[in-house]
Design an enzyme around this catalytic site. Sequence first.
Site, PDB file in Angstrom:
ATOM      1  N   ASP A 240       0.809  -1.227   0.000  1.00 52.72           N
ATOM      2  CA  ASP A 240       0.000   0.000   0.000  1.00 52.72           C
ATOM      3  C   ASP A 240       0.837   1.270   0.000  1.00 52.72           C
ATOM      4  O   ASP A 240       0.402   2.311   0.503  1.00 52.72           O
ATOM      5  CB  ASP A 240      -0.969   0.010   1.192  1.00 52.72           C
ATOM      6  N   GLN A 241       2.027   1.216  -0.595  1.00 50.68           N
ATOM      7  CA  GLN A 241       2.914   2.378  -0.637  1.00 50.68           C
ATOM      8  C   GLN A 241       3.202   2.837  -2.067  1.00 50.68           C
ATOM      9  O   GLN A 241       4.034   3.719  -2.272  1.00 50.68           O
ATOM     10  CB  GLN A 241       4.237   2.044   0.066  1.00 50.68           C
TER      11      GLN A 241
END
Length: 296
Positions: A240-241
């Site tokens: 999720d980066q």
Amino acid sequence: MTYSDINQMNTTTANTARLLITCEDRPGIVQAVSSFLYHQGANITALDQYATEAQGGRYFMRVEFELEHLQSRKDTLIQTFSANVAERYNMQWRLAFVNELKKVGILVSKVDHALLELLWRHSRGGLPCEITKVVSNHEDLREAVENFGIPFEVVPVNKENKREAYAQIDELMQGNDLLVLARYMQILDEAFVERWEMKIINIHHSFLPAFVGANPYKQAHEKGVKLIGATAHYVTADLDQGPIIEQDVERVNHDFTVEQLRELGQDVERNVLARAVKWHLEDRIIVDGNKTVVFQ
């Protein structure tokens, strides 16, 4: 989208192309690109640009143009632009032809709101692509997907078979230009992500990094949040980066129940994901490190 719709699109867009450019900013870039297209006989129909600094920053451009007999001139156009413009300005660039529909595969688990939004918009002609198949780790959504005439495959994933499962998924998805995680509730294998670098779009609630794990809307309700939202981003090995494509939020208050928060959150998720996918299909996104430039 039916075969006749695709055929009509190919006919009406056969002479349309999009040029995306990234380079160090310096005088003369716009003139060089537009003059090149002018001398090729092209008509520019849209031009968007962005520079990170007034002088000496990074420069980004998206140009959409029409050119007669484009299909027979593609190779020459690419070679000539590379030699006469791109090399001079040390550009990173790509040329996309609008009638060459991108192929898209979708990964999903049991929750259907994001998936069905994509399938519905695609069936109405709102997503210019070919959805080749949907792969899930559960059987639950087979009927919903096959009702749209799209193949549905099940590949179970667990701790013991993860490497083999993602090798199978990778094989099933070969030939696609983009993968979309429509609430696929599995952490992708790192090797799989590397093979599909910047070709996977994910959607998740925007509570992260807060309220991780199960029941984020219940956690949010207990904390009395005042905003809920969603984030669509490209997938990288860092969970999720990846580079963010699109986000949106809705204001809520103490009256909202957990179920109302979840329902509103899912509305935001489906719309944010659909916009991100559409922009990718329309060649509106340039990835720059861990950020994106999105020409809307």
